[in-house]
Design a protein around this motif. Structure first.
Motif, PDB file in Angstrom:
ATOM      1  N   MET A  68      -6.403 -23.708  21.271  1.00 21.92           N
ATOM      2  CA  MET A  68      -5.900 -24.281  20.034  1.00 21.92           C
ATOM      3  C   MET A  68      -7.098 -24.683  19.172  1.00 21.92           C
ATOM      4  O   MET A  68      -8.076 -25.199  19.683  1.00 21.92           O
ATOM      5  CB  MET A  68      -5.033 -25.501  20.364  1.00 21.92           C
ATOM      6  N   SER A  69      -6.981 -24.460  17.895  1.00 21.26           N
ATOM      7  CA  SER A  69      -8.107 -24.762  17.016  1.00 21.26           C
ATOM      8  C   SER A  69      -8.337 -26.274  16.936  1.00 21.26           C
ATOM      9  O   SER A  69      -7.436 -27.079  17.150  1.00 21.26           O
ATOM     10  CB  SER A  69      -7.868 -24.198  15.623  1.00 21.26           C
ATOM     11  N   GLU A  70      -9.552 -26.612  16.618  1.00 22.47           N
ATOM     12  CA  GLU A  70      -9.937 -28.019  16.527  1.00 22.47           C
ATOM     13  C   GLU A  70      -9.158 -28.736  15.420  1.00 22.47           C
ATOM     14  O   GLU A  70      -8.794 -29.902  15.557  1.00 22.47           O
ATOM     15  CB  GLU A  70     -11.440 -28.089  16.265  1.00 22.47           C
ATOM     16  N   ILE A  71      -8.869 -28.040  14.339  1.00 22.08           N
ATOM     17  CA  ILE A  71      -8.123 -28.624  13.217  1.00 22.08           C
ATOM     18  C   ILE A  71      -6.697 -28.967  13.653  1.00 22.08           C
ATOM     19  O   ILE A  71      -6.199 -30.061  13.382  1.00 22.08           O
ATOM     20  CB  ILE A  71      -8.115 -27.675  12.002  1.00 22.08           C
ATOM     21  N   LYS A  72      -6.041 -28.048  14.343  1.00 21.57           N
ATOM     22  CA  LYS A  72      -4.666 -28.290  14.794  1.00 21.57           C
ATOM     23  C   LYS A  72      -4.619 -29.414  15.815  1.00 21.57           C
ATOM     24  O   LYS A  72      -3.691 -30.228  15.816  1.00 21.57           O
ATOM     25  CB  LYS A  72      -4.066 -27.009  15.358  1.00 21.57           C
ATOM     26  N   GLU A  73      -5.601 -29.476  16.675  1.00 18.88           N
ATOM     27  CA  GLU A  73      -5.681 -30.559  17.654  1.00 18.88           C
ATOM     28  C   GLU A  73      -5.861 -31.901  16.954  1.00 18.88           C
ATOM     29  O   GLU A  73      -5.225 -32.887  17.302  1.00 18.88           O
ATOM     30  CB  GLU A  73      -6.838 -30.301  18.626  1.00 18.88           C
ATOM     31  N   ARG A  74      -6.681 -31.927  15.938  1.00 18.09           N
ATOM     32  CA  ARG A  74      -6.910 -33.158  15.180  1.00 18.09           C
ATOM     33  C   ARG A  74      -5.644 -33.593  14.437  1.00 18.09           C
ATOM     34  O   ARG A  74      -5.332 -34.780  14.374  1.00 18.09           O
ATOM     35  CB  ARG A  74      -8.071 -32.944  14.187  1.00 18.09           C
ATOM     36  N   GLU A  75      -4.900 -32.641  13.884  1.00 18.71           N
ATOM     37  CA  GLU A  75      -3.632 -32.960  13.215  1.00 18.71           C
ATOM     38  C   GLU A  75      -2.653 -33.591  14.201  1.00 18.71           C
ATOM     39  O   GLU A  75      -1.980 -34.573  13.873  1.00 18.71           O
ATOM     40  CB  GLU A  75      -3.023 -31.700  12.605  1.00 18.71           C
ATOM     41  N   PHE A  76      -2.590 -33.041  15.407  1.00 19.00           N
ATOM     42  CA  PHE A  76      -1.715 -33.584  16.441  1.00 19.00           C
ATOM     43  C   PHE A  76      -2.102 -35.030  16.759  1.00 19.00           C
ATOM     44  O   PHE A  76      -1.255 -35.920  16.829  1.00 19.00           O
ATOM     45  CB  PHE A  76      -1.807 -32.708  17.701  1.00 19.00           C
ATOM     46  N   GLU A  77      -3.389 -35.260  16.945  1.00 14.16           N
ATOM     47  CA  GLU A  77      -3.866 -36.611  17.249  1.00 14.16           C
ATOM     48  C   GLU A  77      -3.575 -37.584  16.106  1.00 14.16           C
ATOM     49  O   GLU A  77      -3.138 -38.713  16.342  1.00 14.16           O
ATOM     50  CB  GLU A  77      -5.359 -36.584  17.548  1.00 14.16           C
ATOM     51  N   GLU A 117      12.536 -33.650  19.168  1.00 16.06           N
ATOM     52  CA  GLU A 117      12.965 -32.696  18.134  1.00 16.06           C
ATOM     53  C   GLU A 117      12.770 -33.289  16.737  1.00 16.06           C
ATOM     54  O   GLU A 117      12.291 -32.613  15.820  1.00 16.06           O
ATOM     55  CB  GLU A 117      14.423 -32.299  18.350  1.00 16.06           C
ATOM     56  N   ALA A 118      13.126 -34.551  16.564  1.00 17.26           N
ATOM     57  CA  ALA A 118      12.952 -35.210  15.267  1.00 17.26           C
ATOM     58  C   ALA A 118      11.467 -35.355  14.931  1.00 17.26           C
ATOM     59  O   ALA A 118      11.063 -35.195  13.771  1.00 17.26           O
ATOM     60  CB  ALA A 118      13.635 -36.567  15.269  1.00 17.26           C
ATOM     61  N   LEU A 119      10.654 -35.635  15.944  1.00 22.28           N
ATOM     62  CA  LEU A 119       9.211 -35.728  15.715  1.00 22.28           C
ATOM     63  C   LEU A 119       8.631 -34.370  15.324  1.00 22.28           C
ATOM     64  O   LEU A 119       7.746 -34.285  14.478  1.00 22.28           O
ATOM     65  CB  LEU A 119       8.507 -36.266  16.954  1.00 22.28           C
ATOM     66  N   TRP A 120       9.160 -33.304  15.934  1.00 24.25           N
ATOM     67  CA  TRP A 120       8.687 -31.967  15.570  1.00 24.25           C
ATOM     68  C   TRP A 120       8.980 -31.673  14.103  1.00 24.25           C
ATOM     69  O   TRP A 120       8.130 -31.187  13.377  1.00 24.25           O
ATOM     70  CB  TRP A 120       9.312 -30.895  16.460  1.00 24.25           C
ATOM     71  N   ILE A 121      10.181 -31.994  13.658  1.00 23.66           N
ATOM     72  CA  ILE A 121      10.570 -31.747  12.263  1.00 23.66           C
ATOM     73  C   ILE A 121       9.637 -32.515  11.326  1.00 23.66           C
ATOM     74  O   ILE A 121       9.148 -31.987  10.333  1.00 23.66           O
ATOM     75  CB  ILE A 121      12.048 -32.112  12.034  1.00 23.66           C
ATOM     76  N   LYS A 122       9.362 -33.762  11.674  1.00 23.87           N
ATOM     77  CA  LYS A 122       8.475 -34.592  10.857  1.00 23.87           C
ATOM     78  C   LYS A 122       7.048 -34.038  10.869  1.00 23.87           C
ATOM     79  O   LYS A 122       6.372 -34.011   9.842  1.00 23.87           O
ATOM     80  CB  LYS A 122       8.496 -36.025  11.400  1.00 23.87           C
ATOM     81  N   PHE A 123       6.602 -33.575  12.037  1.00 21.65           N
ATOM     82  CA  PHE A 123       5.258 -32.988  12.141  1.00 21.65           C
ATOM     83  C   PHE A 123       5.145 -31.740  11.285  1.00 21.65           C
ATOM     84  O   PHE A 123       4.159 -31.549  10.571  1.00 21.65           O
ATOM     85  CB  PHE A 123       4.943 -32.661  13.608  1.00 21.65           C
ATOM     86  N   GLU A 124       6.170 -30.900  11.358  1.00 27.72           N
ATOM     87  CA  GLU A 124       6.164 -29.650  10.586  1.00 27.72           C
ATOM     88  C   GLU A 124       6.147 -29.918   9.084  1.00 27.72           C
ATOM     89  O   GLU A 124       5.498 -29.206   8.322  1.00 27.72           O
ATOM     90  CB  GLU A 124       7.371 -28.804  10.973  1.00 27.72           C
ATOM     91  N   GLU A 125       6.851 -30.959   8.651  1.00 22.89           N
ATOM     92  CA  GLU A 125       6.837 -31.328   7.234  1.00 22.89           C
ATOM     93  C   GLU A 125       5.466 -31.867   6.813  1.00 22.89           C
ATOM     94  O   GLU A 125       4.999 -31.598   5.711  1.00 22.89           O
ATOM     95  CB  GLU A 125       7.908 -32.382   6.948  1.00 22.89           C
ATOM     96  N   THR A 126       4.837 -32.611   7.710  1.00 21.91           N
ATOM     97  CA  THR A 126       3.536 -33.206   7.414  1.00 21.91           C
ATOM     98  C   THR A 126       2.424 -32.165   7.428  1.00 21.91           C
ATOM     99  O   THR A 126       1.536 -32.175   6.580  1.00 21.91           O
ATOM    100  CB  THR A 126       3.214 -34.318   8.434  1.00 21.91           C
ATOM    101  N   TYR A 127       2.476 -31.276   8.415  1.00 27.31           N
ATOM    102  CA  TYR A 127       1.454 -30.233   8.578  1.00 27.31           C
ATOM    103  C   TYR A 127       2.125 -28.866   8.623  1.00 27.31           C
ATOM    104  O   TYR A 127       2.291 -28.276   9.694  1.00 27.31           O
ATOM    105  CB  TYR A 127       0.654 -30.456   9.864  1.00 27.31           C
ATOM    106  N   PRO A 128       2.533 -28.328   7.486  1.00 24.44           N
ATOM    107  CA  PRO A 128       3.268 -27.054   7.471  1.00 24.44           C
ATOM    108  C   PRO A 128       2.468 -25.869   8.013  1.00 24.44           C
ATOM    109  O   PRO A 128       3.042 -24.909   8.507  1.00 24.44           O
ATOM    110  CB  PRO A 128       3.626 -26.844   6.000  1.00 24.44           C
ATOM    111  N   ASN A 129       1.164 -25.925   7.952  1.00 22.50           N
ATOM    112  CA  ASN A 129       0.327 -24.847   8.482  1.00 22.50           C
ATOM    113  C   ASN A 129      -0.285 -25.220   9.829  1.00 22.50           C
ATOM    114  O   ASN A 129      -1.249 -24.607  10.268  1.00 22.50           O
ATOM    115  CB  ASN A 129      -0.780 -24.487   7.488  1.00 22.50           C
TER     116      ASN A 129
END
Length: 99
Positions: A1-10, A42-54
């Motif tokens: 996983m890229s460092e950027i995506k890992e940082r977004e998750f954190e 599932e709700a957290l995933w939806i919120k994550f996807e809205e926050t970080y669409p890419n």
């Protein structure tokens, strides 16, 4: 996983609207404070996807979440917290206001 995506998750799981940090419990493996989820996965995933669409995809998100031993559901309320959250009750804020 890229460092950027890992940082977004954190960053997402450092946000107090997504988790509540335990002030006294730490994960014995990582020595990180236990983080309790504010919502269902599932709700957290939806919120994550809205926050970080890419950002990372759903499977990666769920797998990464399952691998985090310091991120948990509220364990001491036997699901009551999640039920209240589903219906929009903010029981703890009301109790604090009453006290």
């Amino acid at each position: 996983m890229s460092e950027i995506k890992e940082r977004e998750f954190e960053l997402f799981f450092q946000d107090k609207s997504n988790v509540t940090m335990s002030s006294y419990k730490v994960d014995p493996k990582t020595n990180l404070p236990i983080l309790y989820l504010q919502d269902q996965k599932e709700a957290l995933w939806i919120k994550f996807e809205e926050t970080y669409p890419n950002g990372m995809k759903k499977t990666s998100f769920m797998t990464r979440l399952a691998d985090c031993s310091h991120i948990k559901y509220w364990e001491n309320l036997d699901g009551l917290y999640l039920i209240c959250n589903d219906y929009g009750f903010e029981a703890f804020q009301d109790l604090i206001a009453i006290a």
